[in-house]
Design a protein around this motif. Structure first.
Motif, mmCIF file in Angstrom:
data_model
loop_
_atom_site.group_PDB
_atom_site.id
_atom_site.type_symbol
_atom_site.label_atom_id
_atom_site.label_comp_id
_atom_site.label_asym_id
_atom_site.label_seq_id
_atom_site.Cartn_x
_atom_site.Cartn_y
_atom_site.Cartn_z
ATOM 1 N N GLN A 143 -46.835 -28.620 -51.395
ATOM 2 C CA GLN A 143 -48.085 -28.099 -51.964
ATOM 3 C C GLN A 143 -48.544 -26.836 -51.238
ATOM 4 N N LYS A 144 -48.519 -26.875 -49.920
ATOM 5 C CA LYS A 144 -48.953 -25.708 -49.143
ATOM 6 C C LYS A 144 -47.992 -24.544 -49.339
ATOM 7 N N ALA A 145 -46.684 -24.825 -49.310
ATOM 8 C CA ALA A 145 -45.678 -23.774 -49.495
ATOM 9 C C ALA A 145 -45.799 -23.149 -50.885
ATOM 10 N N THR A 146 -46.054 -23.968 -51.894
ATOM 11 C CA THR A 146 -46.212 -23.464 -53.265
ATOM 12 C C THR A 146 -47.369 -22.481 -53.338
ATOM 13 N N ASP A 147 -48.497 -22.881 -52.791
ATOM 14 C CA ASP A 147 -49.683 -22.031 -52.799
ATOM 15 C C ASP A 147 -49.414 -20.700 -52.100
ATOM 16 N N MET A 148 -48.746 -20.754 -50.956
ATOM 17 C CA MET A 148 -48.483 -19.537 -50.181
ATOM 18 C C MET A 148 -47.423 -18.653 -50.837
ATOM 19 N N TYR A 149 -46.375 -19.275 -51.370
ATOM 20 C CA TYR A 149 -45.315 -18.495 -52.030
ATOM 21 C C TYR A 149 -45.857 -17.759 -53.257
ATOM 22 N N LEU A 150 -46.687 -18.462 -54.039
ATOM 23 C CA LEU A 150 -47.213 -17.841 -55.258
ATOM 24 C C LEU A 150 -48.241 -16.761 -54.953
ATOM 25 N N THR A 151 -48.931 -16.916 -53.837
ATOM 26 C CA THR A 151 -49.954 -15.944 -53.467
ATOM 27 C C THR A 151 -49.365 -14.735 -52.741
ATOM 28 N N LEU A 152 -48.427 -15.004 -51.852
ATOM 29 C CA LEU A 152 -47.899 -13.940 -50.978
ATOM 30 C C LEU A 152 -46.453 -13.544 -51.285
ATOM 31 N N GLY A 153 -45.735 -14.393 -51.993
ATOM 32 C CA GLY A 153 -44.347 -14.083 -52.332
ATOM 33 C C GLY A 153 -43.356 -14.905 -51.517
ATOM 34 N N PHE A 154 -42.219 -15.239 -52.132
ATOM 35 C CA PHE A 154 -41.187 -16.048 -51.466
ATOM 36 C C PHE A 154 -40.625 -15.354 -50.232
ATOM 37 N N LYS A 155 -40.476 -14.049 -50.305
ATOM 38 C CA LYS A 155 -39.878 -13.295 -49.209
ATOM 39 C C LYS A 155 -40.818 -13.202 -48.005
ATOM 40 N N LEU B 49 -36.496 -25.596 -48.858
ATOM 41 C CA LEU B 49 -37.924 -25.684 -49.181
ATOM 42 C C LEU B 49 -38.244 -24.874 -50.434
ATOM 43 N N VAL B 50 -37.694 -23.680 -50.538
ATOM 44 C CA VAL B 50 -37.898 -22.849 -51.733
ATOM 45 C C VAL B 50 -37.388 -23.583 -52.975
ATOM 46 N N LEU C 141 -50.068 -19.567 -66.788
ATOM 47 C CA LEU C 141 -50.705 -18.543 -65.947
ATOM 48 C C LEU C 141 -51.541 -19.179 -64.844
ATOM 49 N N LYS C 142 -52.246 -20.237 -65.188
ATOM 50 C CA LYS C 142 -53.087 -20.931 -64.203
ATOM 51 C C LYS C 142 -52.229 -21.514 -63.086
ATOM 52 N N ASN C 143 -51.084 -22.071 -63.442
ATOM 53 C CA ASN C 143 -50.228 -22.712 -62.449
ATOM 54 C C ASN C 143 -49.398 -21.729 -61.624
ATOM 55 N N LEU C 144 -49.095 -20.574 -62.209
ATOM 56 C CA LEU C 144 -48.304 -19.581 -61.470
ATOM 57 C C LEU C 144 -49.189 -18.577 -60.754
ATOM 58 N N LYS C 145 -50.482 -18.677 -60.954
ATOM 59 C CA LYS C 145 -51.478 -17.760 -60.368
ATOM 60 C C LYS C 145 -51.294 -16.354 -60.947
ATOM 61 N N ASN C 146 -52.380 -15.701 -61.227
ATOM 62 C CA ASN C 146 -52.304 -14.342 -61.766
ATOM 63 C C ASN C 146 -52.268 -13.354 -60.600
ATOM 64 N N GLU C 147 -51.159 -13.382 -59.860
ATOM 65 C CA GLU C 147 -51.047 -12.558 -58.657
ATOM 66 C C GLU C 147 -50.079 -11.404 -58.891
ATOM 67 N N SER C 148 -50.095 -10.452 -57.969
ATOM 68 C CA SER C 148 -49.220 -9.278 -58.097
ATOM 69 C C SER C 148 -47.962 -9.405 -57.238
ATOM 70 N N THR C 149 -47.617 -10.635 -56.824
ATOM 71 C CA THR C 149 -46.457 -10.813 -55.950
ATOM 72 C C THR C 149 -45.149 -10.984 -56.724
ATOM 73 N N SER C 150 -45.231 -11.182 -58.039
ATOM 74 C CA SER C 150 -44.046 -11.385 -58.881
ATOM 75 C C SER C 150 -43.108 -12.442 -58.289
ATOM 76 N N PRO C 151 -43.580 -13.692 -58.153
ATOM 77 C CA PRO C 151 -42.770 -14.720 -57.495
ATOM 78 C C PRO C 151 -41.408 -14.953 -58.147
ATOM 79 N N ILE C 152 -41.353 -14.926 -59.478
ATOM 80 C CA ILE C 152 -40.075 -15.179 -60.153
ATOM 81 C C ILE C 152 -39.079 -14.053 -59.874
ATOM 82 N N TYR C 153 -39.582 -12.823 -59.835
ATOM 83 C CA TYR C 153 -38.711 -11.679 -59.536
ATOM 84 C C TYR C 153 -38.188 -11.772 -58.107
ATOM 85 N N GLN C 154 -39.060 -12.160 -57.179
ATOM 86 C CA GLN C 154 -38.635 -12.325 -55.783
ATOM 87 C C GLN C 154 -37.613 -13.450 -55.666
#
Length: 201
Positions: free
Chosen positions: A7-19, A47-48, A85-98
């Motif tokens: 849960q914590k990793a998901t929140d951080m990855y989606l907000t800040l990016g996997f990398k 973990l990813v 959109l709600k679950n992936l967060k409307n962020e500019s980190t492009s998690p799927i691209y990363q």
């Protein structure tokens, strides 16, 4: 503990990016040692993978629930879009691209599972729309379903759709309208335009 870490990793990855997010970052945010995380996940790659598949299952279950609501197929696509959109967060980190860039094997597995899930959902949606005279009766459903999936995959490319220039929400909404205008009957277009109007209010 597995669930809390995911849960914590998901929140951080989606907000800040996997990398960007390290195991140290996650441990620090949780107030635990990095060693504790490694007792549950062998390395960052594992973990990813756990985060990605857990998120996929969460979204899949949510979509299944939406499909039981009895909404018309046009409204159904709008509700699914908002839910994703709600679950992936409307962020500019492009998690799927990363994910594609730095964890290509995990991304490949995700795409395969998404195609199986989304392909079935889109086919059902298209057929229902045709039965209700909201979608044209001359469309090739197998082909349109693949067009839709290919488009949904491509709009996650941060090089094509720079998240600083185009927000995730803006791109998703424009693509959904583009898809629907290509297949809707005049009756369907009337519903589509009312939904767009309501969303813009």
């Amino acid at each position: 503990m597995d669930t809390k870490i995911i849960q914590k990793a998901t929140d951080m990855y989606l907000t800040l990016g996997f990398k960007s997010v390290t195991m140290d970052d996650i441990a620090s945010e949780m107030g635990i040692s990095k060693k504790t995380i490694y007792q549950h996940f062998e390395n960052k790659n594992s973990l990813v993978e756990a985060v990605t598949m857990n998120l996929f299952e969460t979204i899949s279950c949510g979509i299944d629930a939406i499909l039981t609501m009895g909404k018309n197929p046009i409204e159904e696509l709008f509700v699914i879009k908002d839910f994703v959109l709600k679950n992936l967060k409307n962020e500019s980190t492009s998690p799927i691209y990363q994910l594609q860039k730095y964890y290509p094997q995990i991304h490949k597995t995700l795409m395969s599972r998404q195609f199986d899930k989304m392909g079935d959902c889109v086919l059902v949606n298209l057929k229902k729309g045709m039965e209700q005279n909201l979608f044209r009766d001359d469309i090739n459903v197998e082909l349109i379903a693949r067009f839709y999936f290919a488009g949904m995959t491509s709009i996650k490319d941060a090089e094509l759709f720079n998240p600083i220039q185009f927000s995730t929400k803006e791109v998703q909404e424009a693509y959904l309208e583009y898809h629907l205008r290509g297949i809707c009957t005049s009756k369907g277009v009337a519903i589509l335009e009312q939904l767009i109007k309501n969303n813009n209010q």
